[in-house]
Design a protein around this motif. Sequence first.
Motif, PDB file in Angstrom:
ATOM      1  N   PHE A 371       0.838  -1.206   0.000  1.00  0.00           N
ATOM      2  CA  PHE A 371       0.000   0.000   0.000  1.00  0.00           C
ATOM      3  C   PHE A 371       0.876   1.260   0.000  1.00  0.00           C
ATOM      4  CE2 PHE A 371      -1.853   3.329   2.759  1.00  0.00           C
ATOM      5  CZ  PHE A 371      -2.924   3.719   1.957  1.00  0.00           C
ATOM      6  N   LEU A 372       1.951   1.250   0.827  1.00  0.00           N
ATOM      7  CA  LEU A 372       2.850   2.402   0.906  1.00  0.00           C
ATOM      8  C   LEU A 372       3.642   2.553  -0.402  1.00  0.00           C
ATOM      9  CD1 LEU A 372       4.218   2.057   4.574  1.00  0.00           C
ATOM     10  CD2 LEU A 372       2.148   3.158   3.788  1.00  0.00           C
ATOM     11  N   GLU A 373       4.046   1.419  -0.976  1.00  0.00           N
ATOM     12  CA  GLU A 373       4.776   1.455  -2.256  1.00  0.00           C
ATOM     13  C   GLU A 373       3.886   2.068  -3.351  1.00  0.00           C
ATOM     14  OE1 GLU A 373       7.680  -1.608  -3.463  1.00  0.00           O
ATOM     15  OE2 GLU A 373       6.624  -2.891  -2.032  1.00  0.00           O
ATOM     16  N   LYS A 374       2.622   1.643  -3.394  1.00  0.00           N
ATOM     17  CA  LYS A 374       1.670   2.137  -4.404  1.00  0.00           C
ATOM     18  C   LYS A 374       1.519   3.652  -4.256  1.00  0.00           C
ATOM     19  CE  LYS A 374      -3.048   1.065  -6.039  1.00  0.00           C
ATOM     20  NZ  LYS A 374      -3.940   2.134  -5.579  1.00  0.00           N
ATOM     21  N   PHE A 375       1.420   4.100  -2.996  1.00  0.00           N
ATOM     22  CA  PHE A 375       1.281   5.539  -2.727  1.00  0.00           C
ATOM     23  C   PHE A 375       2.475   6.314  -3.309  1.00  0.00           C
ATOM     24  CE2 PHE A 375       2.326   9.268  -0.205  1.00  0.00           C
ATOM     25  CZ  PHE A 375       1.115   9.947  -0.128  1.00  0.00           C
ATOM     26  N   LEU A 376       3.695   5.831  -3.040  1.00  0.00           N
ATOM     27  CA  LEU A 376       4.896   6.525  -3.526  1.00  0.00           C
ATOM     28  C   LEU A 376       4.969   6.519  -5.049  1.00  0.00           C
ATOM     29  CD1 LEU A 376       7.698   5.464  -1.007  1.00  0.00           C
ATOM     30  CD2 LEU A 376       6.696   7.719  -1.268  1.00  0.00           C
ATOM     31  N   LYS A 377       4.638   5.378  -5.670  1.00  0.00           N
ATOM     32  CA  LYS A 377       4.701   5.275  -7.135  1.00  0.00           C
ATOM     33  C   LYS A 377       3.720   6.244  -7.796  1.00  0.00           C
ATOM     34  CE  LYS A 377       6.345   0.508  -7.353  1.00  0.00           C
ATOM     35  NZ  LYS A 377       5.871  -0.877  -7.250  1.00  0.00           N
TER      36      LYS A 377
END
Length: 447
Positions: A371-377
Amino acid sequence: GYNFTSLRKKSKQREVFFEEINKFSPGIILVHIEYGFCKFIGVKKLNINESLHDCIELEFADDEKLFLPIENLNFISRYSNEDTGINLDKLGSFSWQKRKAEAKKRIKEIADDLIKTAAKRFLSKSPSVTFDPLNYDKFASTFPFVETEDQLHTIEDIKSDFLKKYPSDRLIVGDVAYGKSEIIIRAVFLISKSTLQSLILVPTTLLARQHYYNFVERFESFGIKIKQLSRLVSISERKETINELKSGKINCVVGTHALLSENIEFKNLGLIVVDEEQHFGVKAKEKLKNLSSNAHIITLSATPIPRTLQLSLSGIRELSLMLTPPYERLSIRTYISLFDKITIKEAIKREVIGRHGGVFWVTPRKRDIPFLEKFLKEELPNINYTVAHGQLPAKTLESRVSKFYDKKIPILISTNIIESGLDLPNVNTIIIHRANMFGLSQLHQLR
């Protein structure tokens, strides 16, 4: 007339009772002191001798029920937050009494071991530590910062411990980044220069790695040899380290629980250091003491467990407090808010683009990382990040943290494996995801 005292006493008891019962939700596991594991169903009013009486309904194995009058509330207690997979006990069977007797016996055995170890240490003579003031001052001058008053006092405390005829046991309490590592470094220097060995136990591979690199940098030019033992070290290197500790070629070893699982022998162990001791259980600490009954012990913690504090306050252990922040260190500003895209984006941009610093983004659960990775991308596609958690292969974890450590990648998304006193001066921002799932001491450590 009425006896108002007893009425008041009864109403007070009822208040306490309902306060306690409100903490129980139907279905939780309780322990009945006489009958063992049971399930809390609820509170029922029963008609006993033509008067209504509050009783606690408990369910045991085979759907057997027990109604416990409220005045016997002290017979039950909450088992734990981990209520899964518990088999309820059968009313009237002897299995619970047997388990209780075995537990008491085991506690007595552990207590006996603790007393024996303590007595052995008290009666043994500590190895002599010699001081060369000129050499020590030369080493102390390689510390690139100004010592705080508390650091200087603590170092003096340790020096006086080393001069005692019996092994010392000192607890050092101080916040993360208040300079506890320098205390260990100076203690190891004094021990090594007296041809004795030191052992430093840390809770995580990342902290072992950090201490190892810091120590190598400080000790290299003084001829002190250091090795690390953790899952980041290959099997062949581990064997070599164990052999060199036995022969006395190594002055100091830094390691994780791997130090306890291996059959490690020292030629002449003079100092045991336990860093972040709240992560270790009694058995681990006692196993360390058994390695050498006459080595000095230093325990460090930002959030010591109550048992350790009690030992210190009752005088069984010596206590040093480090309450002064390092010179020119700014206090941490903390904000609590709901998950807000704009706030998080601004915090990351201000740190990474504005100050060219690093950001820790910590989550309590590995499953939240995507979820955090998706946010950053999606929100910050131009900023690089890397991910770290305890289940990564050792080499992958080391290379990712190294890139973050060396400022090649500005954001590290991780679980709380970074909570144990890691010191990265360029990281000025930490974002804690789902902070409500961390304990107070964990949040304090992370800050």
